[in-house]
Design an enzyme around this catalytic site. Structure first.
Site, short mmCIF file in Angstrom:
data_model
loop_
_atom_site.label_atom_id
_atom_site.label_comp_id
_atom_site.label_asym_id
_atom_site.label_seq_id
_atom_site.Cartn_x
_atom_site.Cartn_y
_atom_site.Cartn_z
N SER A 1 60.01 -100.59 50.54
CA SER A 1 60.76 -99.00 50.54
C SER A 1 62.22 -99.46 50.82
O SER A 1 62.48 -100.07 51.68
CB SER A 1 60.20 -98.25 51.48
OG SER A 1 61.07 -96.85 51.57
N TYR B 1 57.60 -96.77 59.58
CA TYR B 1 57.58 -96.84 58.13
C TYR B 1 58.73 -97.94 58.00
O TYR B 1 58.23 -98.90 57.34
CB TYR B 1 57.72 -95.58 57.59
CG TYR B 1 57.64 -95.75 56.10
CD1 TYR B 1 56.34 -95.72 55.31
CD2 TYR B 1 58.57 -95.75 55.04
CE1 TYR B 1 56.03 -95.41 54.04
CE2 TYR B 1 58.48 -95.73 53.99
CZ TYR B 1 57.24 -95.49 53.12
OH TYR B 1 56.95 -95.71 51.96
P1 NAP Z 1 50.72 -91.75 47.34
O1 NAP Z 1 50.77 -90.69 46.22
O2 NAP Z 1 50.58 -90.92 48.64
O3 NAP Z 1 49.51 -92.66 47.21
C1 NAP Z 1 49.03 -93.66 48.17
C2 NAP Z 1 47.82 -94.49 47.92
O4 NAP Z 1 47.61 -95.31 48.90
C3 NAP Z 1 46.48 -93.74 47.36
O5 NAP Z 1 46.13 -94.27 46.38
C4 NAP Z 1 45.63 -93.85 48.68
O6 NAP Z 1 44.35 -93.80 48.40
C5 NAP Z 1 46.06 -95.48 49.23
N1 NAP Z 1 45.72 -95.40 50.38
C6 NAP Z 1 46.30 -95.05 51.66
N2 NAP Z 1 46.07 -95.71 52.82
C7 NAP Z 1 45.00 -96.49 52.34
C8 NAP Z 1 44.17 -97.59 52.84
N3 NAP Z 1 44.13 -97.66 54.45
N4 NAP Z 1 43.26 -98.32 52.17
C9 NAP Z 1 43.48 -98.09 51.03
N5 NAP Z 1 44.15 -97.41 50.04
C10 NAP Z 1 44.99 -96.54 50.88
O7 NAP Z 1 51.75 -92.59 47.70
P2 NAP Z 1 52.91 -93.48 46.56
O8 NAP Z 1 54.21 -92.67 46.79
O9 NAP Z 1 52.27 -93.77 45.38
O10 NAP Z 1 53.20 -94.56 47.30
C11 NAP Z 1 52.72 -96.10 46.98
C12 NAP Z 1 53.57 -97.05 47.67
O11 NAP Z 1 54.92 -96.91 47.22
C13 NAP Z 1 53.22 -96.89 49.21
O12 NAP Z 1 53.23 -98.22 49.83
C14 NAP Z 1 54.67 -96.28 49.51
O13 NAP Z 1 55.07 -96.49 50.97
C15 NAP Z 1 55.71 -96.74 48.71
N6 NAP Z 1 56.62 -96.12 48.52
C16 NAP Z 1 56.74 -94.85 47.85
C17 NAP Z 1 57.84 -94.08 47.85
C18 NAP Z 1 58.13 -92.71 47.19
O14 NAP Z 1 58.81 -92.02 47.15
N7 NAP Z 1 56.67 -92.12 46.69
C19 NAP Z 1 59.23 -94.49 48.15
C20 NAP Z 1 59.18 -95.99 48.82
C21 NAP Z 1 57.96 -96.41 48.76
P3 NAP Z 1 43.57 -92.32 48.55
O15 NAP Z 1 44.02 -91.64 47.24
O16 NAP Z 1 42.11 -92.75 48.52
O17 NAP Z 1 44.01 -91.65 49.75
#
Ligand code: NAP
Length: 241
Positions: A140, A153
């Site tokens: 991130s 984070y």
């Molecule tokens: P999201 O929509 O909240 O999805 C999170 C995903 O991670 C879900 O599939 C969830 O599974 C899974 N997960 C969470 N904890 C877990 C665990 N302990 N074991 C296995 N799976 C787990 O998030 P997102 O925005 O797509 O984020 C994806 C990645 O991008 C993350 O690493 C996040 O930090 C990073 N990121 C996101 C953003 C942003 O703006 N969205 C920015 C920078 C980085 P369930 O559905 O079963 O809960």
């Protein structure tokens, strides 16, 4: 067969990455933690596009569970291996550090950093033996510059970047690359509740990113064309630093 595994493939960026890698011809292993309905939807979307997918639920933060589930899958698939691993599972638990609880610290560090360690260690051997592999870790902007309210984070994502750079040097000679994508604000469940209107005024391209845009970058890093990129961190943030 050579599979691609996406942790946290049930929703958001992970779902888009599953669709992209399936389009590239990979049979998909969709990991998730709790949200079975969302994971089923990702699987159906992959299949509707002509791809193949299996669900592989486990908690990436639980080393024993991750090891057991991955070992069982590998034992049931003696002729298959995981050639592309996307460590995408992540959670946030924001709070100013002075108010941060132990649970908020551990949930974020355990999922992002320990999850990367447990899953990657288990799958490395096959990649090294096969002399080909792609590991793509989702960090991130927060891990690059640090963001107030996200000490947990930022720490976890910065550590993931350091680990990726070290691992890239350990295994480059075997044609296994390790790279990091560092998104800014991407429109997923994780940023629901943020003040998008105000935040996007700070982003040079004037909007949040789409999960599919991150997935295209991950797809490129997973491809043969990216064979000479390793240990790299690629920002995808609309110009926000
Ligand atoms: P999201 O929509 O909240 O999805 C999170 C995903 O991670 C879900 O599939 C969830 O599974 C899974 N997960 C969470 N904890 C877990 C665990 N302990 N074991 C296995 N799976 C787990 O998030 P997102 O925005 O797509 O984020 C994806 C990645 O991008 C993350 O690493 C996040 O930090 C990073 N990121 C996101 C953003 C942003 O703006 N969205 C920015 C920078 C980085 P369930 O559905 O079963 O809960």
């Amino acid at each position: 067969m050579k599979y691609a595994l996406v942790t946290g493939g049930s929703r958001g960026i992970g779902r888009a990455v599953c669709l992209r890698l399936a389009e590239m011809g990979y049979p998909m292993l969709i990991n998730y933690h709790a949200n079975a309905a969302a994971a089923e939807l990702t699987k159906s979307l992959v299949e509707e596009n002509g791809g193949r997918a299996e669900l592989l639920p486990f908690n990436v933060a639980d080393g024993k569970e991750a090891d057991l589930r991955l070992t069982a899958w590998l034992e049931n698939h003696p002729d298959d291996s995981v050639a592309v691993l996307v460590n995408n599972a992540g959670v946030s638990a924001d709070s100013l550090m002075i108010f941060m609880q132990n649970g908020q610290w551990h949930s974020v560090v355990d999922t992002t950093l320990n999850g990367f360690f447990y899953v990657t260690r288990r799958l490395l051997k096959d990649m090294l033996t096969n002399r080909w592999g792609r590991i793509i870790n989702v960090a991130s902007l927060s891990g690059l510059k640090g963001l107030p309210g996200q000490v947990n984070y930022s720490a976890a994502k910065a550590a993931l970047i350091g680990a990726s750079k070290a691992l890239a040097q350990e295994i480059g000679a075997r044609n296994v690359t390790v790279n990091v994508v560092a998104p800014g604000f991407i429109a997923t469940d994780m940023v629901k509740g943020l003040d998008e209107k105000t935040l996007k005024t700070m982003i040079p391209v004037g909007r949040f990113g789409k999960p599919e845009e991150v997935a295209d970058l991950v797809g490129f890093l997973a491809s043969e064309k990216a064979a000479y990129i390793t240990g790299e961190v690629i920002s995808i943030n609309g110009g926000l630093f």
